[in-house]
Design a protein around this motif. Structure first.
Motif, PDB file in Angstrom:
ATOM      1  N   GLY A  88       0.803  -1.212   0.000  1.00  0.00           N
ATOM      2  CA  GLY A  88       0.000   0.000   0.000  1.00  0.00           C
ATOM      3  C   GLY A  88       0.832   1.256   0.000  1.00  0.00           C
ATOM      4  N   LYS A  89       1.905   1.277   0.799  1.00  0.00           N
ATOM      5  CA  LYS A  89       2.754   2.460   0.853  1.00  0.00           C
ATOM      6  C   LYS A  89       3.412   2.728  -0.488  1.00  0.00           C
ATOM      7  CE  LYS A  89       3.846   2.175   5.783  1.00  0.00           C
ATOM      8  NZ  LYS A  89       4.906   2.022   6.800  1.00  0.00           N
ATOM      9  N   LYS A  90       3.867   1.665  -1.148  1.00  0.00           N
ATOM     10  CA  LYS A  90       4.524   1.846  -2.442  1.00  0.00           C
ATOM     11  C   LYS A  90       3.567   2.417  -3.481  1.00  0.00           C
ATOM     12  CE  LYS A  90       7.815  -1.929  -1.672  1.00  0.00           C
ATOM     13  NZ  LYS A  90       8.285  -3.254  -2.139  1.00  0.00           N
ATOM     14  N   ILE A  91       2.295   2.015  -3.388  1.00  0.00           N
ATOM     15  CA  ILE A  91       1.311   2.512  -4.345  1.00  0.00           C
ATOM     16  C   ILE A  91       0.930   3.953  -4.034  1.00  0.00           C
ATOM     17  CG2 ILE A  91      -1.070   2.212  -5.172  1.00  0.00           C
ATOM     18  CD1 ILE A  91      -0.740  -0.783  -4.686  1.00  0.00           C
ATOM     19  N   LEU A  92       0.796   4.262  -2.750  1.00  0.00           N
ATOM     20  CA  LEU A  92       0.237   5.549  -2.345  1.00  0.00           C
ATOM     21  C   LEU A  92       1.248   6.679  -2.251  1.00  0.00           C
ATOM     22  CD1 LEU A  92      -2.204   7.194  -1.028  1.00  0.00           C
ATOM     23  CD2 LEU A  92      -1.183   6.529   1.147  1.00  0.00           C
ATOM     24  N   LEU A  93       2.401   6.417  -1.641  1.00  0.00           N
ATOM     25  CA  LEU A  93       3.317   7.493  -1.256  1.00  0.00           C
ATOM     26  C   LEU A  93       3.696   8.455  -2.386  1.00  0.00           C
ATOM     27  CD1 LEU A  93       5.737   5.941   1.384  1.00  0.00           C
ATOM     28  CD2 LEU A  93       3.930   7.618   1.701  1.00  0.00           C
ATOM     29  N   PRO A  94       4.007   7.959  -3.591  1.00  0.00           N
ATOM     30  CA  PRO A  94       4.364   8.927  -4.647  1.00  0.00           C
ATOM     31  C   PRO A  94       3.254   9.933  -4.922  1.00  0.00           C
ATOM     32  CG  PRO A  94       4.984   6.706  -5.290  1.00  0.00           C
ATOM     33  CD  PRO A  94       4.153   6.566  -4.062  1.00  0.00           C
ATOM     34  N   PHE A  95       2.003   9.466  -4.906  1.00  0.00           N
ATOM     35  CA  PHE A  95       0.879  10.369  -5.170  1.00  0.00           C
ATOM     36  C   PHE A  95       0.649  11.316  -3.992  1.00  0.00           C
ATOM     37  CE2 PHE A  95       0.039   6.530  -7.656  1.00  0.00           C
ATOM     38  CZ  PHE A  95      -0.148   7.064  -8.917  1.00  0.00           C
ATOM     39  N   GLN A  96       0.689  10.766  -2.769  1.00  0.00           N
ATOM     40  CA  GLN A  96       0.440  11.604  -1.601  1.00  0.00           C
ATOM     41  C   GLN A  96       1.513  12.682  -1.442  1.00  0.00           C
ATOM     42  OE1 GLN A  96       0.594   9.698   2.238  1.00  0.00           O
ATOM     43  NE2 GLN A  96      -0.758  11.205   3.172  1.00  0.00           N
ATOM     44  N   LEU A  97       2.764  12.279  -1.564  1.00  0.00           N
ATOM     45  CA  LEU A  97       3.847  13.254  -1.440  1.00  0.00           C
ATOM     46  C   LEU A  97       3.778  14.299  -2.546  1.00  0.00           C
ATOM     47  CD1 LEU A  97       6.895  11.054  -0.383  1.00  0.00           C
ATOM     48  CD2 LEU A  97       5.759  12.807   0.983  1.00  0.00           C
ATOM     49  N   GLY A  98       3.471  13.844  -3.764  1.00  0.00           N
ATOM     50  CA  GLY A  98       3.375  14.781  -4.878  1.00  0.00           C
ATOM     51  C   GLY A  98       2.298  15.829  -4.655  1.00  0.00           C
ATOM     52  N   VAL A  99       1.137  15.386  -4.148  1.00  0.00           N
ATOM     53  CA  VAL A  99       0.032  16.323  -3.901  1.00  0.00           C
ATOM     54  C   VAL A  99       0.359  17.275  -2.760  1.00  0.00           C
ATOM     55  CG1 VAL A  99      -2.355  16.492  -3.107  1.00  0.00           C
ATOM     56  CG2 VAL A  99      -1.747  14.804  -4.832  1.00  0.00           C
ATOM     57  N   LEU A 100       0.836  16.727  -1.626  1.00  0.00           N
ATOM     58  CA  LEU A 100       1.090  17.556  -0.454  1.00  0.00           C
ATOM     59  C   LEU A 100       2.214  18.562  -0.699  1.00  0.00           C
ATOM     60  CD1 LEU A 100       0.779  14.871   2.369  1.00  0.00           C
ATOM     61  CD2 LEU A 100      -0.876  16.637   1.774  1.00  0.00           C
ATOM     62  N   VAL A 101       3.317  18.102  -1.276  1.00  0.00           N
ATOM     63  CA  VAL A 101       4.424  19.018  -1.559  1.00  0.00           C
ATOM     64  C   VAL A 101       4.012  20.020  -2.638  1.00  0.00           C
ATOM     65  CG1 VAL A 101       6.794  19.188  -2.417  1.00  0.00           C
ATOM     66  CG2 VAL A 101       6.174  17.358  -0.831  1.00  0.00           C
ATOM     67  N   GLY A 102       3.250  19.558  -3.628  1.00  0.00           N
ATOM     68  CA  GLY A 102       2.767  20.468  -4.669  1.00  0.00           C
ATOM     69  C   GLY A 102       1.891  21.568  -4.098  1.00  0.00           C
ATOM     70  N   ILE A 103       1.023  21.216  -3.147  1.00  0.00           N
ATOM     71  CA  ILE A 103       0.184  22.227  -2.501  1.00  0.00           C
ATOM     72  C   ILE A 103       1.047  23.196  -1.703  1.00  0.00           C
ATOM     73  CG2 ILE A 103      -1.559  22.580  -0.707  1.00  0.00           C
ATOM     74  CD1 ILE A 103      -2.897  20.016  -1.640  1.00  0.00           C
ATOM     75  N   GLY A 104       2.078  22.656  -1.034  1.00  0.00           N
ATOM     76  CA  GLY A 104       2.979  23.525  -0.288  1.00  0.00           C
ATOM     77  C   GLY A 104       3.660  24.545  -1.186  1.00  0.00           C
ATOM     78  N   ILE A 105       4.156  24.096  -2.339  1.00  0.00           N
ATOM     79  CA  ILE A 105       4.797  25.015  -3.292  1.00  0.00           C
ATOM     80  C   ILE A 105       3.783  26.043  -3.794  1.00  0.00           C
ATOM     81  CG2 ILE A 105       5.953  25.175  -5.522  1.00  0.00           C
ATOM     82  CD1 ILE A 105       6.968  22.299  -5.032  1.00  0.00           C
ATOM     83  N   THR A 106       2.572  25.573  -4.082  1.00  0.00           N
ATOM     84  CA  THR A 106       1.525  26.481  -4.550  1.00  0.00           C
ATOM     85  C   THR A 106       1.234  27.558  -3.527  1.00  0.00           C
ATOM     86  OG1 THR A 106       0.526  24.703  -5.854  1.00  0.00           O
ATOM     87  CG2 THR A 106      -0.845  26.617  -5.373  1.00  0.00           C
TER      88      THR A 106
END
Length: 347
Positions: free
Chosen positions: A75-93
């Motif tokens: 589950g972590k391998k499937i989820l983490l790339p998407f979750q990190l991408g969204v959260l960090v992307g929102i932070g940059i935004t």
């Protein structure tokens, strides 16, 4: 829950029109509310081996939920790339939005600002360095409350100022087909408008972490009822704000509305109100930045604990990592100042 992107919703109706815009607003509201409710119920799962949880295991983070659904580790391998991408992307935004709002505020106050825009990004990042020292969601409650009040305040300003517009019948165009935009621009605008509405309601990506702060004890054997009350009240308030800003803002300016409805009042006797609203946006995104980055801090710290085989990360190391992540996100925001356009709308 209310994002700074709400100020761009009147411009969405400029591409979809009255009928299409309101239908999509209702659809997005229902889907967002329903899916958030699903997350609330998935936070607690039966676990007969859990004596401490009295037969209930709480899934406090998305990686735990993913492991429960897809299997441990997978589950972590499937989820983490998407979750990190969204959260960090929102932070940059938020760095970009916060810096741009600080820049706009300074130009509303005085026109003799000789400071480049990236300096305001640095100022916003410096504020986040201080807020990143708050250790968890529990300590962010007051910061989040201030951010929520600011978001409702600038929504109120947008509605009130748009409602004061007086125009003669027929002087405002509400038909997107009657604009002078090229067919390709209209097509891309429609796709952008649909995406903006569908992702208008935020908060889903930190729903589990927020619910994890609610206690379970003899008086409250489950966190679901309390969380559902909060979700229902929040969505009703957010929905009212979104519909009010969208409808009144589009009514006031029609297809000529600016991408940010407040920019339609950028000059004139009401410019001081716009400046105040810009500062409210800064306060809001400053608090929201930490809400979305807290799961990132926790994921990094958990990875260090798993690799080092320790139960707790050294406080100096943990603090240094938080400061490094904030600096990294700020630097990316400075390098790519149009990042908020890539994220379509801020949640």
């Amino acid at each position: 829950m209310v994002g700074a992107g709400v100020l761009g919703l009147p411009a969405v109706l400029a591409y979809l029109g009255w009928a299409g815009g309101i239908i999509m607003l209702v659809f997005s509201f229902w889907v967002s509310w329903y899916t958030y409710k699903l997350l609330v119920y998935m936070h607690e799962v039966p676990d007969l081996d859990s004596k401490a949880g009295k037969g209930i295991r709480r899934l406090d983070r998305y990686d735990q939920l993913a492991d429960h659904i897809f299997g441990r580790g997978r589950g972590k391998k499937i989820l983490l790339p998407f979750q990190l991408g969204v959260l960090v992307g929102i932070g940059i935004t938020y760095v970009v939005v916060g810096g741009d709002s600080l820049y706009a505020f300074s130009h509303q106050v005085t026109t003799n600002v000789g400071v480049p825009k990236y300096v305001f990004y640095i100022l916003f990042g410096g504020l986040q360095l201080l807020l990143s020292l708050l250790p968890s969601f529990n300590e962010l409650s007051m910061v989040s409350l201030v951010g929520a009040l600011m978001s409702m305040s600038y929504c109120t300003i947008a509605v009130a100022m748009s409602g004061t517009i007086r125009h003669t019948p027929g002087s405002v165009n509400y038909d997107p087909a009657q604009t002078d935009k090229a067919p390709l621009d209209r097509c891309m605008g429609i796709f952008n408008a649909l995406t903006s509405i569908l992702f208008a309601y935020g908060g889903h990506n930190v729903a589990l972490e927020i619910q994890a702060t609610l206690p379970i004890d003899q008086q409250h054997p489950s966190s679901v009822p309390a969380m559902m009350k909060g979700v229902n009240v929040t969505f009703i308030a957010t929905g009212l704000a979104y519909f009010a800003v969208s409808i009144v803002g589009f009514w006031a300016f029609g297809t000529a509305v600016a991408d940010n409805v407040l920019l339609s009042f950028a000059r004139g006797p009401h410019s001081w109100v716009v400046a105040m609203a810009d500062m409210m946006v800064v306060v809001h995104v400053a608090s929201a930045f930490q809400v979305y980055m807290q799961p990132v801090y926790q994921l990094v710290e958990n990875a260090i604990k798993a690799r080092a085989g320790v139960e707790r990360v050294n406080p100096i190391v943990a603090t240094s990592l938080r400061l490094f992540l904030v600096v990294l996100v700020t630097v990316v925001g400075i390098i790519i100042p149009f990042f908020s356009n890539l994220m379509v709308r801020t949640p």
